[in-house]
Write a protein that holds these residues in place. Structure first.
Motif, PDB file in Angstrom:
ATOM      1  N   SER A   1       8.786   5.583   4.846  1.00 26.39           N
ATOM      2  CA  SER A   1       8.132   6.876   4.655  1.00 26.39           C
ATOM      3  C   SER A   1       9.156   7.894   4.200  1.00 26.39           C
ATOM      4  CB  SER A   1       7.454   7.344   5.955  1.00 26.39           C
ATOM      5  OG  SER A   1       8.430   7.659   6.940  1.00 26.39           O
TER       6      SER A   1
ATOM      7  N   GLY B   1       4.858  10.614   2.186  1.00 20.30           N
ATOM      8  CA  GLY B   1       4.468   9.419   1.442  1.00 20.30           C
ATOM      9  C   GLY B   1       4.849   8.185   2.240  1.00 20.30           C
ATOM     10  N   ARG B   2       3.939   7.260   2.382  1.00 16.71           N
ATOM     11  CA  ARG B   2       4.190   6.066   3.195  1.00 16.71           C
ATOM     12  C   ARG B   2       3.984   4.808   2.348  1.00 16.71           C
ATOM     13  NH1 ARG B   2       1.813   9.607   6.853  1.00 16.71           N
ATOM     14  NH2 ARG B   2       3.029   9.912   8.766  1.00 16.71           N
TER      15      ARG B   2
ATOM     16  N   SER C   1       0.850  -1.196   0.000  1.00 16.15           N
ATOM     17  CA  SER C   1       0.000   0.000   0.000  1.00 16.15           C
ATOM     18  C   SER C   1       0.884   1.243   0.000  1.00 16.15           C
ATOM     19  CB  SER C   1      -0.922   0.005   1.226  1.00 16.15           C
ATOM     20  OG  SER C   1      -0.172   0.073   2.417  1.00 16.15           O
TER      21      SER C   1
ATOM     22  N   ASN D   1       0.543   5.480   0.395  1.00 14.22           N
ATOM     23  CA  ASN D   1      -0.350   6.569   0.777  1.00 14.22           C
ATOM     24  C   ASN D   1       0.406   7.888   0.756  1.00 14.22           C
ATOM     25  OD1 ASN D   1      -2.762   4.947   1.635  1.00 14.22           O
ATOM     26  ND2 ASN D   1      -1.254   4.125   3.055  1.00 14.22           N
TER      27      ASN D   1
ATOM     28  N   SER E   1       0.006  11.890   2.192  1.00 13.81           N
ATOM     29  CA  SER E   1      -0.761  12.754   3.094  1.00 13.81           C
ATOM     30  C   SER E   1      -0.045  14.082   3.270  1.00 13.81           C
ATOM     31  CB  SER E   1      -0.962  12.078   4.460  1.00 13.81           C
ATOM     32  OG  SER E   1       0.288  11.850   5.095  1.00 13.81           O
TER      33      SER E   1
END
Length: 483
Positions: free
Chosen positions: A335, A151-152, A120, A122, A124
């Motif tokens: 991250s 960003g992770r 995954s 993500n 933010s």
């Protein structure tokens, strides 16, 4: 002598800051490669609890058997209208549209479930402002502003193949859902053909009743005239009148049956049931010999068997998945982002960068028996699907054996009733001729009329039953009821 400032920024002491992106890219490629190499589970036909014979016992032709061609079954009926009706049903039938939507939902659900194998990613963003009082409580600190973009990347590394087992189970579920839809199409096409011929039979029964009524009206007129002339008895008149009233009642019953059969067919076709569908005047003949196949082909051709086998394959993969859930898990988290007191600097990935990476190993020690219970449930579900698959195959063999056996029986029955109808019609004519000559009484005449009516009705009925039985055979053999 070169200065440090001449070295490109990405080769400074922020090499470690570049590694998370590189590692994430490598791991993403690895995840994609693993998922791309995933294939659906192999067939589970060896799990069958029933014996698969080399030949059907009711075929009657163990040698030189013509192979069954499922796509050409409609050519066996001399009926040019049937193909168009089946095509219309497959296009407009509302039950099939429900099945199609159910298939779409099943495919979407499977696609959502298989996402577990993928990492995954993500993105933010955040921003905050804060201000607080000093220790003396008289002055306040300056307003602090913080902005960031992060960003992770997270991924459960599938060391033991647990997630891959789940993914393969989803693939098998997709195949089962597709087979269910094919089964719905097959069933609809057969239902359309059976309803079409049932409506034709009902119409023929109605036409027969009309001819019978016309004949009885004429016969009743003759008996009434003979009674008026003193030739016939009052008993003759009353018996003929009773038969005439029964025939009129039967005519209304046949009309209701015909209208209901047409409306049923119109509903299957997706039309409004207006009772306006034009029917063929005669039931078609059967031109081809009895279709046959071998039992092993049935396992691969019938969509309901394919669906049951694919559900078994999915249940086996989920059993493996639950078994591996008790092993340690390995999770990778990366991250990369920025943090700044100035909103304009959140895209400065060199000076304002922040990053982190972690690799975690976890082993469940105690959950009150949940993992063990989940595995036991998955194993029981697998055993349930083994039995269900075997029962589906056994039921299919029974349907084929019955349908094969019925072919010769209906063929002989058809010939017997054809002769019975022809002879009964001639006997009825002879009885009326003898009655007119005073050689027999009205009771014998009316008995011959009843026998003639019964024989003709039975002949029309068995003609339809013969066709219905052939459709059942095609359906049992997994015939391709495609327009």
């Amino acid at each position: 002598m070169a200065s440090r400032s001449s070295i490109p920024p990405e080769q400074h002491d922020d090499n470690g800051a570049q590694r998370p992106y590189a590692k994430a890219a490598v791991l993403a490629v690895l995840a994609f490669s693993l998922s791309a190499c995933m294939t659906t589970p192999p067939p589970r036909t060896e799990s069958l609890l029933v014996e698969v014979p080399d030949d059907f016992s009711s075929s009657g032709q163990s040698e030189a058997v013509a192979s069954f061609e499922p796509s050409g079954w409609m050519e066996d009926f001399d009926d040019p209208l049937l193909s168009g009706l089946i095509e219309e049903a497959l296009r407009y039938n509302l039950d099939l549209k429900v099945a199609a939507a159910r298939l779409d939902a099943a495919l979407a659900s499977a696609n959502a479930g298989k996402s577990e194998i993928w990492p995954s990613l993500n993105l933010s963003g955040n921003g905050s402002k804060s201000r607080r009082g000093s220790a003396s409580g008289i002055q306040q600190t300056p307003t602090a502003e913080t902005y960031g973009l992060t960003g992770r990347f997270s991924w459960e590394i599938d060391l033991w193949g647990k997630l891959r087992n789940g993914y393969r189970a989803e693939l098998a579920d997709q195949e089962a859902a597709l087979a269910d839809y094919r089964s719905a199409r097959l069933s609809l096409a057969a239902r359309t053909a059976k309803a079409w011929y049932a409506a034709i039979e009902a119409d023929q029964q109605l036409e027969l009743e009309k001819r019978i009524l016309e004949a009885l009206v004429e016969s009743s007129r003759i008996v009434e005239e003979n009674f008026a002339s003193g030739i016939a008895r009052a008993l003759d008149v009353r018996l003929v009148r009773a038969n005439l009233a029964s025939s009129r009642s039967s005519l209304e019953q046949r009309r209701r049956s015909r209208d209901a059969a047409i409306r049923n067919l119109e509903t299957i076709l997706g039309r409004y049931p207006k009772n306006e569908l034009e029917l063929a005047s005669e039931l078609p003949g059967i031109r081809a010999e009895m279709p046959e196949g071998i039992p092993s082909e049935l396992l691969l051709r019938r969509p309901d068997i394919v669906a049951a086998e694919r559900r078994l394959a999915a249940a086996e993969q989920r059993k493996f998945e639950e078994s591996k859930a008790r092993l340690p898990s390995l999770d990778l988290n990366l991250s990369r982002g920025t943090s700044s007191s100035d909103l304009d600097e959140i895209f400065d990935f060199v000076e304002k960068r922040i990053w982190s990476q972690s690799l975690g190993v976890a082993q469940t020690l105690f959950q009150g028996g949940r993992l063990k219970a989940n595995y036991q449930r998955a194993r029981a579900t697998y055993e349930q699907n083994v039995a269900a698959y075997s029962q589906t195959v056994l039921t299919a063999f029974r349907e084929v054996e019955n349908a094969l056996s019925n072919q010769s029986s209906y063929r002989e029955d058809y010939e017997y009733l054809r002769v019975a109808a022809e002879e009964s019609i001639e006997a009825e004519k002879l009885a009326w001729s003898e009655y007119a000559s005073g050689l027999t009484d009205i009771t014998t005449v009316l008995d011959s009329v009843r026998r003639s009516i019964t024989a003709q009705r039975s002949f029309i009925q068995v003609a339809n039953q013969r066709i219905q039985s052939r459709i059942d055979l095609y359906l049992a053999l997994g015939g391709g009821f495609e327009a």
